[in-house]
Design a protein around this motif. Structure first.
Motif: not given
Lengths: 285, 285
Positions: B223, B248-249, B265, B270, B272, B284
């Motif tokens: 991750k 991942t984020t 996206r 993901e 934030f 989010a």
DNA sequence: GCATTCTTGATTGACTGTGATCGTTTCACA
DNA sequence: TGTGAAACGATCACAGTCAATCAAGAATGC
């Protein structure tokens, strides 16, 4: 009112007055005492800081909350005492013990270094003093000591190489249980080693993990220079890092017991004696 | 009031002018005292500078914004209090750029951490701010940043693991050209990565050695959480650490360009978004 | 010269750290 | 196992500190 206030702050500017300690100062003091002694009592802290028990309890609660200590009935103890398997004395504590002797020995050892050398320094208070003597040098230094790395990076032009592993908070040592490591590519012309004690059996450490780490460092060089003040020549500890025959050179002070020095010379060890009173003088003997 | 002020500056200051101090002079004085004592009190500074508390509070706020100190109740403390300050120029420079944005992003990212996690932090100013937000956490942290290790060891109960290699003074990064390393035994649940920039081609660094080091760290986890303030979304640098699909984020602030966020996206990232004004809110989106 | 901007100082109400006191819990010793 | 002393957490009032706001003076630009 304002007059009074101004006057007060003006006068209290010299920080010797025990007016009132700031929260953070107390925290720092608490943590320092904790590192040195391993445990602190609320009652003692009241005397030292001048704050009330209530305040100190709150301090301890906050510090525990941030994981910097563990509270026990009557005070608090160091988190390391339970969590860390290391039996090495804390860095701060051993740093102040026989500081003058260590400093003299360190200065003597520093004279054995030349610009361009590749050297190894293990973690220890004597080697830390040695690092302080290397501010003018330009060498490559491999060390497993975090404070030594800090010192060298901040105050010298030496290049610093670190082994990989976990950083142990109290002793400031980087240790790894594995063999693969960047240091296997390091070749040093000499290693300076401080130790827990020196006995006829060899160079001694108190902790098996540390002994192993030092043996690993030792494999990266031929020439081993042990730096040890004269208080190190009594049997303590139990992990042999290497036999005396592996030692190339010993740097110690004039207080070292003659029979041990004789024994070392018989093993082929070159002995340098430093007189702590005139620290700069280096006597080959 | 005025009488008091005049009197005060006249009497208390041996080494300076009775006239008003310039902003920069105060800043320098504050930072100097901070380096010497580790902590400064607003009340003390009033006595030393002759400025009002309001002004000094504003000074401290600005200096904190630029990452040069940390405010505490009653004054401010050194960012590296207790430890030898690592004065790495380039590190300091990037640290002060967009410090408020970075801090907000860091706080948002810190909310993704839980006690017990094993995480990786690469060297970078945003991750350094992140480390500052982890004082209450108890995790295992692998980092190749010396300043981050300093911060975590000095001010948190997190365990710290370092890779082996040479310590680069300016950037405070530990780098090794070799693959064998203790970190090959580290398994992390997530990695927080700060970077030089983010483009459609991927996460970008400016230096090949750094890019390689980050790719090596990245191999120890599934991750990947990229932390990057909104100024990072312009094409700079040339070394691709990994493609966007590997991310991942992403944690960034609300100033990030919408088309890049859309593109991310689409790649399954993901996102934030943190509002710097109300830094604690995590949206989010 | 005038307006704008920046820096500074004072005031306000809200907040945080502090010390004292309370009743309760824990420890040590018999 | 019981008892007294010490240590504990909770609570309250006080003092110091905080951020926000407004007003005054200096520096800057047109």
């Amino acid at each position: 009112m304002q007059h009074c206030d101004c006057l007060l702050t003006d006068m209290s500017d010299s920080d010797s007055l025990p007016v009132m300690m700031h929260e953070r100062e107390r925290w720092q003091l608490i943590l320092t005492r904790l590192r040195d002694k391993g445990i602190v009592r609320v009652a003692d802290l009241v005397g030292v800081t001048g704050a009330s028990v209530a305040t100190l309890r709150r301090d301890l609660a906050k510090l525990e909350d941030s994981g910097q200590l563990r509270r026990v009935h009557g005070g608090a103890e160091s988190v390391a005492s339970g969590q860390t398997p290391l039996t090495a004395p804390s860095f701060d504590a051993s740093q102040t013990l026989n500081a003058d002797l260590k400093q003299a020995v360190a200065q003597g050892a520093a004279n054995l270094c030349q610009d361009g050398d590749s050297i190894i320094l293990n973690a220890g208070s004597t080697t830390w003093f040695l690092a302080q003597c290397l501010r003018r040098h330009r060498m490559q230094v491999l060390t497993n000591s975090f404070p030594i790395a800090q010192e060298l990076i901040a105050h010298s032009a030496n290049r610093v190489v670190l082994p990989g592993g976990e950083l142990y908070r109290e002793a400031g040592i980087i240790l790894s249980p594995f063999d693969e490591d960047a240091i296997q590519h390091f070749a040093a012309s000499k290693m300076f080693m401080s130790c827990y004690s020196i006995t006829p059996l060899g160079v001694i450490e108190s902790d098996p993990l540390i002994a192993r780490a030092e043996a690993k460092l030792l494999s990266r060089t031929e020439k081993l220079i042990v730096v040890a003040d004269s208080t190190k020549f009594e049997a303590r500890g139990n992990m042999v890092v290497c036999p005396l025959a592996r030692v190339t050179t010993l740097v110690t002070d004039t207080g070292a017991p003659p029979h041990m020095l004789d024994h070392l010379r018989q093993q082929g060890v070159e002995v340098f004696l430093i007189d702590p009173k005139e620290a700069k003088v280096l006597t080959a003997a």
